[in-house]
Design a protein around this motif. Structure first.
Motif, PDB file in Angstrom:
ATOM      1  N   VAL A  15      44.251  37.114  36.830  1.00  0.00           N
ATOM      2  CA  VAL A  15      43.362  37.797  35.889  1.00  0.00           C
ATOM      3  C   VAL A  15      42.624  36.719  35.106  1.00  0.00           C
ATOM      4  CG1 VAL A  15      43.218  39.448  33.994  1.00  0.00           C
ATOM      5  CG2 VAL A  15      45.048  39.672  35.694  1.00  0.00           C
ATOM      6  N   TYR A  16      41.299  36.754  35.119  1.00  0.00           N
ATOM      7  CA  TYR A  16      40.512  35.838  34.301  1.00  0.00           C
ATOM      8  C   TYR A  16      40.245  36.472  32.945  1.00  0.00           C
ATOM      9  CZ  TYR A  16      39.516  33.267  38.649  1.00  0.00           C
ATOM     10  OH  TYR A  16      39.619  32.546  39.823  1.00  0.00           O
ATOM     11  N   SER A  17      40.272  35.668  31.902  1.00  0.00           N
ATOM     12  CA  SER A  17      40.015  36.128  30.514  1.00  0.00           C
ATOM     13  C   SER A  17      40.821  37.373  30.172  1.00  0.00           C
ATOM     14  CB  SER A  17      38.520  36.413  30.318  1.00  0.00           C
ATOM     15  OG  SER A  17      37.736  35.341  30.755  1.00  0.00           O
ATOM     16  N   VAL A  25      40.100  41.221  37.032  1.00  0.00           N
ATOM     17  CA  VAL A  25      41.286  41.136  37.894  1.00  0.00           C
ATOM     18  C   VAL A  25      40.791  40.664  39.253  1.00  0.00           C
ATOM     19  CG1 VAL A  25      43.239  42.364  38.890  1.00  0.00           C
ATOM     20  CG2 VAL A  25      42.399  42.992  36.618  1.00  0.00           C
ATOM     21  N   ALA A  26      41.043  39.386  39.576  1.00  0.00           N
ATOM     22  CA  ALA A  26      40.486  38.802  40.798  1.00  0.00           C
ATOM     23  C   ALA A  26      41.433  38.934  41.979  1.00  0.00           C
ATOM     24  CB  ALA A  26      40.146  37.335  40.557  1.00  0.00           C
ATOM     25  N   LEU A  27      42.747  38.936  41.721  1.00  0.00           N
ATOM     26  CA  LEU A  27      43.733  39.151  42.784  1.00  0.00           C
ATOM     27  C   LEU A  27      44.774  40.119  42.261  1.00  0.00           C
ATOM     28  CD1 LEU A  27      44.592  35.650  44.344  1.00  0.00           C
ATOM     29  CD2 LEU A  27      43.131  37.431  45.324  1.00  0.00           C
ATOM     30  N   SER A  46      31.512  38.317  49.376  1.00  0.00           N
ATOM     31  CA  SER A  46      31.371  37.595  48.124  1.00  0.00           C
ATOM     32  C   SER A  46      32.014  38.400  46.991  1.00  0.00           C
ATOM     33  CB  SER A  46      29.878  37.380  47.872  1.00  0.00           C
ATOM     34  OG  SER A  46      29.711  36.748  46.639  1.00  0.00           O
ATOM     35  N   GLY A  47      32.783  37.712  46.157  1.00  0.00           N
ATOM     36  CA  GLY A  47      33.409  38.383  45.022  1.00  0.00           C
ATOM     37  C   GLY A  47      34.735  39.043  45.333  1.00  0.00           C
ATOM     38  N   SER A  48      35.222  38.917  46.584  1.00  0.00           N
ATOM     39  CA  SER A  48      36.449  39.606  46.974  1.00  0.00           C
ATOM     40  C   SER A  48      37.718  38.890  46.501  1.00  0.00           C
ATOM     41  CB  SER A  48      36.490  39.778  48.499  1.00  0.00           C
ATOM     42  OG  SER A  48      36.379  38.533  49.149  1.00  0.00           O
ATOM     43  N   GLY A  49      37.578  37.607  46.115  1.00  0.00           N
ATOM     44  CA  GLY A  49      38.747  36.867  45.635  1.00  0.00           C
ATOM     45  C   GLY A  49      39.149  35.700  46.509  1.00  0.00           C
ATOM     46  N   LYS A  50      38.314  35.329  47.485  1.00  0.00           N
ATOM     47  CA  LYS A  50      38.656  34.231  48.402  1.00  0.00           C
ATOM     48  C   LYS A  50      38.820  32.897  47.666  1.00  0.00           C
ATOM     49  CE  LYS A  50      34.957  34.574  50.913  1.00  0.00           C
ATOM     50  NZ  LYS A  50      34.311  35.656  50.123  1.00  0.00           N
ATOM     51  N   SER A  51      37.851  32.559  46.816  1.00  0.00           N
ATOM     52  CA  SER A  51      37.927  31.273  46.103  1.00  0.00           C
ATOM     53  C   SER A  51      39.120  31.249  45.167  1.00  0.00           C
ATOM     54  CB  SER A  51      36.654  31.020  45.294  1.00  0.00           C
ATOM     55  OG  SER A  51      35.548  31.073  46.140  1.00  0.00           O
ATOM     56  N   THR A  52      39.386  32.382  44.539  1.00  0.00           N
ATOM     57  CA  THR A  52      40.553  32.465  43.657  1.00  0.00           C
ATOM     58  C   THR A  52      41.830  32.201  44.448  1.00  0.00           C
ATOM     59  OG1 THR A  52      39.396  34.055  42.249  1.00  0.00           O
ATOM     60  CG2 THR A  52      41.794  34.020  42.098  1.00  0.00           C
ATOM     61  N   LEU A  53      41.946  32.831  45.617  1.00  0.00           N
ATOM     62  CA  LEU A  53      43.133  32.635  46.457  1.00  0.00           C
ATOM     63  C   LEU A  53      43.204  31.192  46.947  1.00  0.00           C
ATOM     64  CD1 LEU A  53      45.609  33.781  47.861  1.00  0.00           C
ATOM     65  CD2 LEU A  53      44.122  34.620  49.694  1.00  0.00           C
TER      66      LEU A  53
HETATM   67  P1  ADP Z   1      34.861  35.025  46.460  1.00  0.00           P
HETATM   68  O1  ADP Z   1      35.288  33.602  46.633  1.00  0.00           O
HETATM   69  O2  ADP Z   1      35.409  35.946  47.517  1.00  0.00           O
HETATM   70  O3  ADP Z   1      33.379  35.158  46.304  1.00  0.00           O
HETATM   71  P2  ADP Z   1      36.018  34.819  43.802  1.00  0.00           P
HETATM   72  O4  ADP Z   1      37.460  34.504  43.933  1.00  0.00           O
HETATM   73  O5  ADP Z   1      35.096  33.708  43.456  1.00  0.00           O
HETATM   74  O6  ADP Z   1      35.521  35.590  45.108  1.00  0.00           O
HETATM   75  O7  ADP Z   1      35.830  35.935  42.671  1.00  0.00           O
HETATM   76  C1  ADP Z   1      36.659  37.095  42.557  1.00  0.00           C
HETATM   77  C2  ADP Z   1      36.304  37.799  41.256  1.00  0.00           C
HETATM   78  O8  ADP Z   1      36.707  36.992  40.147  1.00  0.00           O
HETATM   79  C3  ADP Z   1      34.810  38.040  41.062  1.00  0.00           C
HETATM   80  O9  ADP Z   1      34.644  39.248  40.392  1.00  0.00           O
HETATM   81  C4  ADP Z   1      34.390  36.864  40.202  1.00  0.00           C
HETATM   82  O10 ADP Z   1      33.251  37.203  39.435  1.00  0.00           O
HETATM   83  C5  ADP Z   1      35.601  36.641  39.333  1.00  0.00           C
HETATM   84  N1  ADP Z   1      35.771  35.217  38.920  1.00  0.00           N
HETATM   85  C6  ADP Z   1      35.920  34.152  39.727  1.00  0.00           C
HETATM   86  N2  ADP Z   1      36.119  33.029  39.026  1.00  0.00           N
HETATM   87  C7  ADP Z   1      36.103  33.389  37.720  1.00  0.00           C
HETATM   88  C8  ADP Z   1      36.250  32.682  36.472  1.00  0.00           C
HETATM   89  N3  ADP Z   1      36.494  31.362  36.439  1.00  0.00           N
HETATM   90  N4  ADP Z   1      36.160  33.386  35.332  1.00  0.00           N
HETATM   91  C9  ADP Z   1      35.944  34.723  35.351  1.00  0.00           C
HETATM   92  N5  ADP Z   1      35.804  35.446  36.480  1.00  0.00           N
HETATM   93  C10 ADP Z   1      35.877  34.796  37.653  1.00  0.00           C
END
Ligand code: ADP
Length: 234
Positions: A15-17, A25-27, A46-53
């Protein structure tokens, strides 16, 4: 040797912020087990949570909930130095933009992680040369990145990622900056690496890139919605 599973994730959440109006809620409760030698693609829009994971798998960020055992090590029990050590020894990183140092030769770029790992100076050049020849670039060792094609630069980055013999290679859109033929060569290199027991985890939004993997994990709105085995792992 560590556990047979190089990745064991249970109930992972991010969860961000939290607790603010900007909360995201990213994951949400991701479970994922990856065995040694698997070639897994994690795909999603895009936005599914890949970078977060990816950031959690790479121990670059901490989860809000759940557990992650990386090559048998529970990352929650590590301090910053322990996490840095884990990244250095167990995970090789490959990025879309190669991230090579432009003023250094290919050989010097590949030697860098050996210096961080405290490998004696006289061993570094020999090991870096071997890593470059494993990706088919022995004869380019003394070239700078600007003197190499995009595909060659990515192979240098892969040699750098593997020079400390990590069990996991984490690749974030590694073919995103390459034409499709060169991209296919990089994917074929990943297929060869997993025959050597390296676990390749590829993050991509591109279904055609994911097709190169043995297993495709699909993520949507922060959750795994499909997990499909296409081939037997090595
Ligand atoms: P992807 O890599 O699939 O595009 P992300 O993991 O970047 O997805 O993002 C998943 C969700 O988390 C999105 O809604 C994105 O806006 C949000 N998000 C990603 N990084 C941050 C951050 N540092 N602060 C707040 N929200 C974030």
């Amino acid at each position: 040797m560590g556990a047979p599973n190089v990745v064991e994730i249970q109930g992972l959440g991010k969860v961000y912020s939290p607790g603010t109006p900007a909360e995201v809620v990213a994951l949400r409760g991701v479970d994922l087990v990856i065995a040694r030698g698997e070639f897994v693609a994690i795909v999603g829009p895009s936005g599914s949570g890949k970078s977060t994971l990816m950031n959690l798998l790479g121990v670059l960020d901490a989860p809000s909930s759940g557990t992650y055992r990386c090559d048998g090590v529970d990352v929650a029990g590590l301090d910053a130095a322990g996490r840095a050590r884990l990244r250095l020894t167990r995970i090789g990183f490959v990025f879309q933009g190669f991230n090579l140092l432009s003023r250094m030769t290919a050989l010097d770029n590949v030697m860098l992680p050996l210096a961080y790992a405290g490998v004696p100076r006289r061993e570094r050049a020999e090991r870096a040369r071997r890593a470059l020849s494993e990706v088919g670039l022995a004869e380019r060792a003394h070239h700078r990145p600007s003197e190499l094609s995009g595909g060659q630069q990515q192979r240098v980055a892969i040699a750098r990622a593997l020079v400390n013999h990590p069990p996991i290679l984490l690749a974030d859109e590694p073919t995103g900056a390459l034409d499709s033929r060169t991209g296919q060569e990089i994917l074929a290199l990943f297929q060869r690496l997993r025959l050597a027991g390296i676990t390749v985890i590829l993050i991509t939004h591109d279904g055609a890139v994911a097709d190169a993997a043995d297993r495709v994990v699909r993520i949507q709105d922060g959750a795994i919605v499909a997990d499909e085995r296409r081939r037997e792992a090595a």
